[in-house]
Design a protein around this motif. Sequence first.
Motif, short mmCIF file in Angstrom:
data_model
loop_
_atom_site.label_atom_id
_atom_site.label_comp_id
_atom_site.label_asym_id
_atom_site.label_seq_id
_atom_site.Cartn_x
_atom_site.Cartn_y
_atom_site.Cartn_z
N ARG A 107 16.54 12.41 37.96
CA ARG A 107 15.36 12.17 37.13
C ARG A 107 14.14 12.94 37.87
NH1 ARG A 107 13.38 6.56 36.52
NH2 ARG A 107 13.85 6.48 38.96
N CYS A 108 14.24 12.91 38.94
CA CYS A 108 13.13 13.52 39.86
C CYS A 108 13.12 15.08 40.02
CB CYS A 108 13.13 12.72 41.07
SG CYS A 108 12.91 11.01 41.04
N ILE A 109 14.28 15.70 39.59
CA ILE A 109 14.58 17.19 39.99
C ILE A 109 13.63 17.85 39.08
CG2 ILE A 109 16.36 19.07 39.70
CD1 ILE A 109 16.90 16.66 42.01
N ALA A 110 13.37 17.55 37.91
CA ALA A 110 12.22 18.53 37.14
C ALA A 110 10.89 18.39 37.87
CB ALA A 110 11.93 18.06 35.84
N ALA A 111 10.57 17.16 38.21
CA ALA A 111 9.02 17.16 39.06
C ALA A 111 9.19 17.92 40.28
CB ALA A 111 8.82 15.68 38.94
N LEU A 112 10.25 17.97 41.21
CA LEU A 112 10.49 18.79 42.15
C LEU A 112 10.32 20.11 41.98
CD1 LEU A 112 12.81 16.33 44.15
CD2 LEU A 112 10.42 16.62 44.63
N ASN A 113 10.91 20.52 40.96
CA ASN A 113 11.35 21.97 40.56
C ASN A 113 9.85 22.53 40.30
OD1 ASN A 113 13.91 22.16 41.17
ND2 ASN A 113 14.51 21.75 38.94
N ASP A 114 8.80 21.52 39.64
CA ASP A 114 7.56 22.30 39.36
C ASP A 114 6.57 22.27 40.54
OD1 ASP A 114 7.90 21.69 36.66
OD2 ASP A 114 6.98 19.68 36.51
N ILE A 115 7.06 21.74 41.73
CA ILE A 115 6.44 21.63 43.06
C ILE A 115 7.03 23.20 43.64
CG2 ILE A 115 6.06 20.82 45.30
CD1 ILE A 115 6.63 18.12 44.33
N ALA A 116 8.32 23.27 43.60
CA ALA A 116 8.99 24.72 44.10
C ALA A 116 8.25 25.88 43.31
CB ALA A 116 10.39 24.56 43.77
N PRO B 238 -2.07 14.88 39.67
CA PRO B 238 -2.03 13.83 40.29
C PRO B 238 -0.58 13.28 39.95
CG PRO B 238 -4.25 13.86 39.21
CD PRO B 238 -3.38 15.17 38.63
N LEU B 239 -0.14 12.26 41.18
CA LEU B 239 1.18 11.85 40.86
C LEU B 239 1.43 10.78 39.87
CD1 LEU B 239 2.30 11.25 44.76
CD2 LEU B 239 3.39 12.86 42.92
N ARG B 240 0.29 10.19 39.42
CA ARG B 240 0.42 8.96 38.27
C ARG B 240 0.93 9.92 37.04
NH1 ARG B 240 -0.37 4.12 39.63
NH2 ARG B 240 -1.71 3.67 41.64
N GLU B 241 0.11 11.04 36.89
CA GLU B 241 0.33 11.90 35.80
C GLU B 241 1.75 12.47 35.77
OE1 GLU B 241 -2.46 14.91 35.05
OE2 GLU B 241 -4.01 13.56 35.21
N VAL B 242 2.54 12.94 36.91
CA VAL B 242 3.65 13.29 37.28
C VAL B 242 4.80 12.35 36.83
CG1 VAL B 242 5.41 14.41 38.79
CG2 VAL B 242 3.04 15.12 38.73
N PRO C 121 12.71 12.59 48.24
CA PRO C 121 11.20 12.87 48.14
C PRO C 121 10.76 12.32 46.59
CG PRO C 121 12.56 14.78 47.23
CD PRO C 121 13.71 13.65 47.99
N GLY C 122 11.64 11.69 45.80
CA GLY C 122 11.20 11.10 44.64
C GLY C 122 10.22 11.92 43.71
N PRO C 123 9.13 11.65 43.37
CA PRO C 123 8.32 12.63 42.48
C PRO C 123 7.61 13.48 43.48
CG PRO C 123 7.05 10.59 43.08
CD PRO C 123 8.43 10.30 43.81
N GLY C 124 7.73 13.44 44.82
CA GLY C 124 7.21 14.74 45.67
C GLY C 124 5.82 14.40 46.25
N GLY C 125 5.46 13.23 46.44
CA GLY C 125 4.31 13.03 47.14
C GLY C 125 4.20 13.45 48.65
N LEU C 126 5.21 13.14 49.44
CA LEU C 126 5.51 13.68 50.88
C LEU C 126 5.65 15.29 50.61
CD1 LEU C 126 5.08 13.47 53.75
CD2 LEU C 126 7.44 12.23 53.85
N THR C 127 6.50 15.55 49.68
CA THR C 127 6.69 16.87 49.80
C THR C 127 5.56 18.04 49.71
OG1 THR C 127 8.68 16.24 48.43
CG2 THR C 127 8.37 18.47 48.61
N ARG C 128 4.76 17.53 48.67
CA ARG C 128 3.55 18.17 48.50
C ARG C 128 2.59 18.28 49.76
NH1 ARG C 128 1.73 16.33 42.57
NH2 ARG C 128 -0.29 17.01 43.29
N GLY C 129 2.77 16.94 50.51
CA GLY C 129 1.77 16.92 51.67
C GLY C 129 2.44 17.79 52.73
#
Length: 280
Positions: A81-90, A9-13, A56-64
């Motif tokens: 700061r957001c790149i690591a979270a986005l790389n996890d989505i990638a 969940p995004l709160r955890e991210v 995209p920030g932490p990637g909420g819409l990205t994941r959508g």
Amino acid sequence: MSAIDNLPPLREVIAAHQLSARKSLGQNFLLDLNLTAKIARQAGDLSDCDVLEIGPGPGGLTRGLLSEGARKVVAVEKDTRCIAALNDIATAYPGRLEVINGDALEIDPLAHLTPPIRIAANLPYNVGTELLVRWLTPPEWPPFWQSLTLMFQREVADRIVAQPGSKAYGRLAILAQWRAEARIAMSLPPGAFTPPPKVSSAVVHLTAMPEPRYPADPATLSRVVAAAFNQRRKMLRASLKGVAPDIEDRLLAAGIQPTERAEQVPLEAFCALAREVKKG
């Protein structure tokens, strides 16, 4: 595990990566993944499209967008700061997400995208209008994008879809409606975001038209409209006197009374005036 994918969940991210929203970057995060998926659906069928996402920030819409089947998402994020979270989505969506760390006002993303292209973004409030104007005023038309699905403050959204006679009607409405179909697709209360902004927001969907709604030279139309709305309380013969020495004659030739004010003039008439001014 979230409701739309196997990622946390995004709160955890946000907690894991210490991603508090920064006002200086115009950040307000959407944490409800069911809501971000709903926004992604407003962009239409994405299965054969590349999607450009800004901020995209932490990637909420990205994941959508990815969960709704986007062929590929190119996400441009200024906040390192957001790149690591986005790389996890990638990693969770192999080959379907490309993350670019940089300023959307300075980066040309076209080298990373394959047509057809749609743009979908919860735009940072501090650059949203400038990006929209750039996308609506490219050197050539049709533009590189098929549609724009964009989150704005409600006030800006209302300006995009405004009709003549309303206080919201102005340059943004002219630019948007001249060459695109524009509608408000969704409204969102402040409480949908973290932190909650002081105002409501709305998602605007714009579809590029093959040709402008009415013929006009883009540069001339832009100049006329900018002058008209820069002094919107004045009569047009006064606000446009610097556009042409015989502006009253040109206004009348375009079917506009010189005593009218800018907010009273429909798009078609502004285009007619631009053609009259272009005659020199």
